[in-house]
Enzyme design. Structure first.
Site, PDB file in Angstrom:
ATOM      1  N   ARG A  53      -1.101 -31.466  54.218  1.00 27.88           N
ATOM      2  CA  ARG A  53      -0.523 -30.085  52.692  1.00 27.88           C
ATOM      3  C   ARG A  53       0.611 -29.804  53.137  1.00 27.88           C
ATOM      4  NH1 ARG A  53      -3.657 -29.755  48.471  1.00 27.88           N
ATOM      5  NH2 ARG A  53      -2.487 -27.954  47.806  1.00 27.88           N
ATOM      6  N   HIS A  57       5.645 -21.093  44.389  1.00 25.98           N
ATOM      7  CA  HIS A  57       4.710 -20.029  43.707  1.00 25.98           C
ATOM      8  C   HIS A  57       5.316 -18.931  44.170  1.00 25.98           C
ATOM      9  CE1 HIS A  57       1.339 -23.010  42.444  1.00 25.98           C
ATOM     10  NE2 HIS A  57       1.659 -23.033  43.348  1.00 25.98           N
ATOM     11  N   CYS A  75       5.097 -26.311  40.539  1.00 28.34           N
ATOM     12  CA  CYS A  75       4.209 -27.110  41.189  1.00 28.34           C
ATOM     13  C   CYS A  75       3.076 -27.833  40.802  1.00 28.34           C
ATOM     14  CB  CYS A  75       3.236 -26.088  42.004  1.00 28.34           C
ATOM     15  SG  CYS A  75       3.261 -26.871  43.668  1.00 28.34           S
TER      16      CYS A  75
HETATM   17  N1  GLN Z   1      -2.644 -30.291  42.531  1.00 27.35           N
HETATM   18  C1  GLN Z   1      -1.070 -30.324  43.122  1.00 27.35           C
HETATM   19  C2  GLN Z   1      -0.426 -30.913  44.485  1.00 27.35           C
HETATM   20  O1  GLN Z   1      -1.726 -30.476  45.232  1.00 27.35           O
HETATM   21  C3  GLN Z   1      -0.521 -28.613  42.554  1.00 27.35           C
HETATM   22  C4  GLN Z   1      -0.451 -28.190  43.802  1.00 27.35           C
HETATM   23  C5  GLN Z   1      -0.426 -26.220  43.140  1.00 27.35           C
HETATM   24  O2  GLN Z   1       0.244 -25.918  41.737  1.00 27.35           O
HETATM   25  N2  GLN Z   1      -0.337 -25.725  44.067  1.00 27.35           N
HETATM   26  O3  GLN Z   1      -0.121 -31.001  44.784  1.00 27.35           O
END
Ligand code: GLN
Length: 251
Positions: A129, A198, A95
């Protein structure tokens, strides 16, 4: 006796949703086969001598942590990570760590985080998101005993797009993957792997864990003949039961 040294980059800043479990899985799967493992952590202002490491891991993190890391990368680690990738070291980024291996990340606030540039890809933040369970299919993991499906959990606002210098890690079966548009998940270049998964990723996907361990051993010991199989009944039960549940979810 074979020995692998794992470098966990920025463990204090980049470690979401149990990403450290990936290190535990790599270590345990080696130990269970009598392969010696050492894990070294490297964070801000610490020396990153990539030649000492066989596997380099960087987990996920928030935009804030990624911004802090940007400065540290530009002070020297950036070129060493590029050299490591070019020399075929095994690297796994999850990520935020995956995004950092690319060229840049444009955040929601409009700022641009300059990244390593080891992978030909870039990331732009979206308002929504991209969150939820993720299942993707990796052709290189397909065998007589596995379907090549990998399961994980994603939560990112960044949408990542791949350039011609990388290949996708897999095809999205359920979830968003790199951007929710092109159906690709993750990226591969030489022995560098990036993914949004993840979960943590490797405990539930032992075939992928073994793939990375095998690449690292082949790099170091060209005569290496392949890993002894382990009893992965529980790991595969976890993997298949989650995949079944995720694929049955119509949302
Ligand atoms: N900050 C990054 C995003 O929101 C990565 C987030 C994460 O590692 N879960 O895209």
């Amino acid at each position: 006796m074979y020995k692998l040294t794992i470098c966990h980059l920025y463990p204090d800043l980049m470690n979401l949703y149990g990403d450290r479990g990936n290190i535990i899985t790599l270590s345990k799967r080696c130990e269970w086969r009598n392969i010696d493992v050492e894990t070294v952590t490297v964070s801000l202002n610490e020396e990153f001598d990539y030649e000492k490491y066989d596997i380099i891991f960087i987990g996920g993190g928030q935009d804030f942590e990624q911004t802090i890391i940007q400065d540290d990368l530009m002070r020297g680690k950036r070129q060493r990570i590029i050299d490591a990738a070019e020399e075929g070291k095994v690297i796994l980024g999850i990520c935020g760590g995956f995004q950092l291996l690319g060229k840049y990340y444009k955040t929601q606030s409009g700022s641009e985080i300059e990244c390593v540039g080891a992978l030909d890809l870039w990331t732009c933040s979206s308002e929504a998101r991209l969150t939820g369970n993720l299942v993707f299919e990796c052709d290189f993991l397909k065998s007589q005993t596995t379907d090549g499906y990998v399961v994980g959990f994603e939560n990112h606002s960044g949408k990542t797009y791949l350039g011609e210098g990388v290949k996708p890690l897999g095809k999205v079966i359920k979830g968003f993957g790199n951007n929710g548009d092109d159906g690709f998940e993750g990226a591969v270049y030489k022995n560098t792997y990036g993914t949004y998964a993840h979960g943590s990723l490797l405990p539930k996907n032992p075939a992928l864990a073994d793939h990375l361990i095998t690449l690292a051993l082949l790099n170091k010991y060209p005569e290496f003949q392949g890993l002894d199989p382990l009893d992965d009944k529980l790991e595969n039960l976890a993997r298949t039961s989650v995949i079944k549940r995720v694929l049955a979810d119509k949302s």
